[in-house]
Design a protein around this motif. Sequence first.
Motif, PDB file in Angstrom:
ATOM      1  N   LEU A 159       0.848  -1.181   0.000  1.00 29.99           N
ATOM      2  CA  LEU A 159       0.000   0.000   0.000  1.00 29.99           C
ATOM      3  C   LEU A 159       0.887   1.234   0.000  1.00 29.99           C
ATOM      4  O   LEU A 159       2.023   1.201   0.489  1.00 29.99           O
ATOM      5  N   TYR A 160       0.368   2.346  -0.522  1.00 23.37           N
ATOM      6  CA  TYR A 160       1.164   3.549  -0.729  1.00 23.37           C
ATOM      7  C   TYR A 160       0.628   4.698   0.120  1.00 23.37           C
ATOM      8  O   TYR A 160      -0.579   4.946   0.154  1.00 23.37           O
ATOM      9  N   LEU A 161       1.536   5.411   0.782  1.00 27.80           N
ATOM     10  CA  LEU A 161       1.141   6.554   1.592  1.00 27.80           C
ATOM     11  C   LEU A 161       0.668   7.669   0.676  1.00 27.80           C
ATOM     12  O   LEU A 161       1.357   8.039  -0.281  1.00 27.80           O
ATOM     13  N   ALA A 162      -0.515   8.219   0.976  1.00 27.63           N
ATOM     14  CA  ALA A 162      -1.134   9.202   0.090  1.00 27.63           C
ATOM     15  C   ALA A 162      -1.849  10.275   0.897  1.00 27.63           C
ATOM     16  O   ALA A 162      -2.092  10.131   2.103  1.00 27.63           O
ATOM     17  N   SER A 163      -2.198  11.345   0.206  1.00 26.58           N
ATOM     18  CA  SER A 163      -3.015  12.408   0.797  1.00 26.58           C
ATOM     19  C   SER A 163      -3.722  13.124  -0.342  1.00 26.58           C
ATOM     20  O   SER A 163      -3.403  12.932  -1.517  1.00 26.58           O
ATOM     21  N   ASP A 164      -4.688  13.950   0.006  1.00 25.67           N
ATOM     22  CA  ASP A 164      -5.413  14.735  -0.992  1.00 25.67           C
ATOM     23  C   ASP A 164      -6.011  15.941  -0.290  1.00 25.67           C
ATOM     24  O   ASP A 164      -6.130  15.977   0.949  1.00 25.67           O
ATOM     25  N   HIS A 165      -6.400  16.925  -1.087  1.00 25.95           N
ATOM     26  CA  HIS A 165      -6.964  18.144  -0.521  1.00 25.95           C
ATOM     27  C   HIS A 165      -8.174  17.827   0.352  1.00 25.95           C
ATOM     28  O   HIS A 165      -8.964  16.931   0.048  1.00 25.95           O
ATOM     29  N   LYS A 166      -8.310  18.584   1.402  1.00 25.64           N
ATOM     30  CA  LYS A 166      -9.464  18.461   2.289  1.00 25.64           C
ATOM     31  C   LYS A 166     -10.738  18.831   1.542  1.00 25.64           C
ATOM     32  O   LYS A 166     -10.746  19.760   0.731  1.00 25.64           O
ATOM     33  N   SER A 167     -11.804  18.086   1.807  1.00 24.83           N
ATOM     34  CA  SER A 167     -13.102  18.396   1.207  1.00 24.83           C
ATOM     35  C   SER A 167     -14.193  18.198   2.258  1.00 24.83           C
ATOM     36  O   SER A 167     -13.903  17.852   3.416  1.00 24.83           O
ATOM     37  N   PHE A 168     -15.450  18.373   1.860  1.00 30.31           N
ATOM     38  CA  PHE A 168     -16.551  18.211   2.803  1.00 30.31           C
ATOM     39  C   PHE A 168     -16.703  16.768   3.268  1.00 30.31           C
ATOM     40  O   PHE A 168     -17.236  16.508   4.345  1.00 30.31           O
ATOM     41  N   GLN A 179      -6.348  14.851   5.380  1.00 29.35           N
ATOM     42  CA  GLN A 179      -6.224  13.442   5.741  1.00 29.35           C
ATOM     43  C   GLN A 179      -5.007  12.788   5.080  1.00 29.35           C
ATOM     44  O   GLN A 179      -4.623  13.130   3.964  1.00 29.35           O
ATOM     45  N   VAL A 180      -4.398  11.831   5.788  1.00 32.88           N
ATOM     46  CA  VAL A 180      -3.345  10.980   5.239  1.00 32.88           C
ATOM     47  C   VAL A 180      -3.850   9.549   5.308  1.00 32.88           C
ATOM     48  O   VAL A 180      -4.443   9.134   6.307  1.00 32.88           O
ATOM     49  N   PHE A 181      -3.619   8.776   4.246  1.00 31.60           N
ATOM     50  CA  PHE A 181      -4.161   7.419   4.194  1.00 31.60           C
ATOM     51  C   PHE A 181      -3.261   6.545   3.343  1.00 31.60           C
ATOM     52  O   PHE A 181      -2.285   7.005   2.735  1.00 31.60           O
ATOM     53  N   LEU A 182      -3.591   5.253   3.283  1.00 25.52           N
ATOM     54  CA  LEU A 182      -2.873   4.297   2.447  1.00 25.52           C
ATOM     55  C   LEU A 182      -3.801   3.831   1.333  1.00 25.52           C
ATOM     56  O   LEU A 182      -4.976   3.542   1.570  1.00 25.52           O
ATOM     57  N   THR A 183      -3.266   3.746   0.115  1.00 22.91           N
ATOM     58  CA  THR A 183      -4.040   3.306  -1.032  1.00 22.91           C
ATOM     59  C   THR A 183      -3.264   2.241  -1.795  1.00 22.91           C
ATOM     60  O   THR A 183      -2.040   2.161  -1.676  1.00 22.91           O
ATOM     61  N   ASP A 184      -3.984   1.441  -2.587  1.00 21.51           N
ATOM     62  CA  ASP A 184      -3.315   0.425  -3.402  1.00 21.51           C
ATOM     63  C   ASP A 184      -3.103   0.896  -4.835  1.00 21.51           C
ATOM     64  O   ASP A 184      -2.671   0.113  -5.692  1.00 21.51           O
ATOM     65  N   GLU A 185      -3.371   2.174  -5.110  1.00 19.21           N
ATOM     66  CA  GLU A 185      -3.203   2.723  -6.447  1.00 19.21           C
ATOM     67  C   GLU A 185      -2.173   3.848  -6.439  1.00 19.21           C
ATOM     68  O   GLU A 185      -2.459   4.957  -5.993  1.00 19.21           O
ATOM     69  N   PRO A 186      -0.948   3.586  -6.951  1.00 28.27           N
ATOM     70  CA  PRO A 186       0.049   4.658  -7.020  1.00 28.27           C
ATOM     71  C   PRO A 186      -0.370   5.741  -8.005  1.00 28.27           C
ATOM     72  O   PRO A 186      -0.875   5.445  -9.095  1.00 28.27           O
ATOM     73  N   SER A 187      -0.206   6.991  -7.621  1.00 26.83           N
ATOM     74  CA  SER A 187      -0.563   8.135  -8.471  1.00 26.83           C
ATOM     75  C   SER A 187       0.186   9.346  -7.921  1.00 26.83           C
ATOM     76  O   SER A 187       1.009   9.235  -7.005  1.00 26.83           O
ATOM     77  N   TYR A 188      -0.111  10.529  -8.483  1.00 22.32           N
ATOM     78  CA  TYR A 188       0.552  11.740  -7.979  1.00 22.32           C
ATOM     79  C   TYR A 188       0.153  12.031  -6.537  1.00 22.32           C
ATOM     80  O   TYR A 188       0.851  12.746  -5.830  1.00 22.32           O
ATOM     81  N   LEU A 189      -0.965  11.465  -6.089  1.00 25.37           N
ATOM     82  CA  LEU A 189      -1.359  11.631  -4.684  1.00 25.37           C
ATOM     83  C   LEU A 189      -0.420  10.880  -3.745  1.00 25.37           C
ATOM     84  O   LEU A 189      -0.450  11.101  -2.532  1.00 25.37           O
ATOM     85  N   THR A 190       0.417   9.985  -4.268  1.00 26.43           N
ATOM     86  CA  THR A 190       1.343   9.197  -3.439  1.00 26.43           C
ATOM     87  C   THR A 190       2.781   9.688  -3.580  1.00 26.43           C
ATOM     88  O   THR A 190       3.709   8.985  -3.203  1.00 26.43           O
ATOM     89  N   TYR A 191       2.980  10.898  -4.127  1.00 21.64           N
ATOM     90  CA  TYR A 191       4.328  11.454  -4.310  1.00 21.64           C
ATOM     91  C   TYR A 191       4.669  12.369  -3.124  1.00 21.64           C
ATOM     92  O   TYR A 191       3.852  13.195  -2.700  1.00 21.64           O
TER      93      TYR A 191
END
Length: 291
Positions: A159-168, A179-191
């Motif tokens: 799993l890859y450490l990721a984050s994204d902009h805060k939303s509602f 939020q910081v989370f783990l995902t199984d899809e590598p993308s620019y959110l995991t850079y």
Amino acid sequence: MAAYRPGVLIGNWEEDACLEEDRLRDFIGKRERGELLIQKISKLQDNLLKKIQLSVSKDGYVHFGDTVMLLNPDDKSSLENHHRACGSLTLAINLDETSIYSAKSLQAPCGVSAVESVDPMGRNTFCILSVDGGAVGDPIKFGQNFGLGTTGGFSDQMLYLASDHKSFIRFAKKSYLQQVFLTDEPSYLTYWQAAFLDPQLRLEYEGFPVPANSKIIITHCHTNRSLAVPRNFWTRSYFGKEYEVICHTYLDSHKAEEDKNHWVIVTANPSNEDGTMIDRPDPHPSGIRKN
């Protein structure tokens, strides 16, 4: 008519006996395949708590492919209130009760938290991943993109450490920040990128190798916010009381990141097979060596 006796079979006794035999066969089959709930929980827990050997840094730097811990060091000079967590904390996989009962492997998306354990194990060790063509074994440099992957002790899963902009609908549950989370899809959110600790010297050290076992800043590329442990927001996980991890840049009056944003990429102690470099004195207190 014969009188009823306790030994007389009544009702759908044959169907009940067949169902009981089917349940027994199903139980034995699941047990042999390791599919019983208690076996799933045991396997998941054993992997998450499995002892992991960290990489040894022979040149003092962090490299692509290294297995490391991410440690938020204790700032003993802090004057925060008594509700704030004390001691060094490591970044770790966070599982709630629902997650650990639902499967025998990690399910994405998955939470992260900061834990008091500084012993390397499946849930708090990460692999430094190349995302722009850097070769395994090459040192990562300040300002260079990299990924952080965790296996949780499972050799066939990452799993890859990721984050994204805060939303509602997407925010940290306690602080309501990013939020910081783990995902199984590598993308620019995991850079992610490493930045030199002193902001006045940050541009000067851009492009230099990142030292292991020294304080740095870890910044999320997509949102330009830094990885942080506020230490005054705690969560309840399957493993007990742990602390919330977010992406938020805390700046002091000098426009420098506070200790909430300080991280140490921890490697193994080459003179002690079971130890790490956490307790060894830093031979380069400035945090960097120029060659």
